[in-house]
Design an enzyme around this catalytic site. Structure first.
Site, PDB file in Angstrom:
ATOM      1  N   LYS A   2       0.852  -1.193   0.000  1.00 50.04           N
ATOM      2  CA  LYS A   2       0.000   0.000   0.000  1.00 50.04           C
ATOM      3  C   LYS A   2       0.881   1.233   0.000  1.00 50.04           C
ATOM      4  CE  LYS A   2      -4.156   0.638   2.539  1.00 50.04           C
ATOM      5  NZ  LYS A   2      -4.801   0.461   3.840  1.00 50.04           N
TER       6      LYS A   2
HETATM    7  C1  E4P Z   1      -8.062   0.731   4.296  1.00 47.80           C
HETATM    8  O1  E4P Z   1      -7.382   0.391   3.372  1.00 47.80           O
HETATM    9  C2  E4P Z   1      -8.025   2.082   4.890  1.00 47.80           C
HETATM   10  O2  E4P Z   1      -6.771   2.341   5.418  1.00 47.80           O
HETATM   11  C3  E4P Z   1      -9.107   2.221   5.912  1.00 47.80           C
HETATM   12  O3  E4P Z   1     -10.299   1.693   5.360  1.00 47.80           O
HETATM   13  C4  E4P Z   1      -9.289   3.618   6.422  1.00 47.80           C
HETATM   14  O4  E4P Z   1     -10.441   3.670   7.222  1.00 47.80           O
HETATM   15  P1  E4P Z   1     -10.757   4.865   8.240  1.00 47.80           P
HETATM   16  O5  E4P Z   1     -11.115   6.077   7.442  1.00 47.80           O
HETATM   17  O6  E4P Z   1     -11.923   4.370   9.040  1.00 47.80           O
HETATM   18  O7  E4P Z   1      -9.521   5.070   9.066  1.00 47.80           O
END
Ligand code: E4P
Length: 216
Positions: free
Chosen positions: A83
């Protein structure tokens, strides 16, 4: 449609996997910070539980550091997807890693044009953050719809991974729009089980069975 779980918690991953609905996992630095475990040790355990894409995020902000971390993480298992944040350096890293056959999930996507750029750079997944857009009074799901349309228009293979999911309606809308994946927090996955008529139905079946004095 694929369901990923958005957590670094092993118990939650094991529970979701046991329900037969889990296709992958996404982690991020905030989720990993909640677990008092070494990151690589955690990832090693996750790849044993789930046979699907496991997103592991880099924390360096420049190309060399991101590439070093990415190659190190990708070495853990072939299911690890790296990522990277949507930045100019993040896209350079996306292009390089995808050229090496390493899958990249471009994260922190808040507009359809960012998603278009990530796809052009070779991303395997893009992660539009719908909940965080809703939080600032933008319709988060609108960008998912736009990204799905753009990718269909130009036949990109990049998968749309709906992230920052806050409630079951986000998952329903993502499915109706044709998003490839939703990464779902454990709490929301559990909410998706719930329907009062299911609970009432079970109660009535069992009461009728008991009242008739039936035995299995
Ligand atoms: C996933 O890949 C993301 O990092 C995550 O869904 C972010 O979610 P949040 O906005 O609840 O922190």
């Amino acid at each position: 449609m694929k369901f990923f779980i958005d957590t670094a918690n092993i118990e939650q991953i094991k529970a979701a996997a046991s329900w037969g609905v889990l296709d992958g996992v996404t982690t991020n630095p905030s989720l990993v910070a909640k677990e008092s475990r070494d990151y690589k040790e955690l990832l090693n355990q996750i790849v044993e539980i789930v046979d699907g894409p496991i997103s592991a995020e880099v924390v360096s902000e420049e190309v060399d550091g991101m590439l070093r971390e990415a190659r190190d993480l990708a070495g853990i298992h072939s299911n690890i997807v790296i990522k990277v944040p949507f930045t100019p350096d993040g896209l350079r890293v996306t292009k390089t890693l995808s050229g090496e056959g390493i899958g990249v999930n471009v994260t922190l996507i808040f507009s359809p044009l960012q998603a278009l750029m990530a796809a052009k750079a070779g991303a395997r997944f893009v992660s539009p953050f719908v909940g965080r857009l809703d939080d600032i009074s933008h319709q988060g799901m609108d960008i998912v719809n736009d990204i799905v349309t753009i990718y269909d228009n130009y036949i990109f293979e990049t998968e749309v991974l709906v992230a920052s999911v806050r409630h079951p309606l986000h998952v329903l809308e993502a499915a109706l729009m044709g998003a490839d994946v939703a990464t779902i927090p454990f709490k929301v996955l559990k909410q998706m089980f719930k329907h009062p008529l299911t609970d009432i139905g079970i109660e009535k079946f069992l009461a009728d069975w008991r009242n008739a004095g039936k035995k299995m």
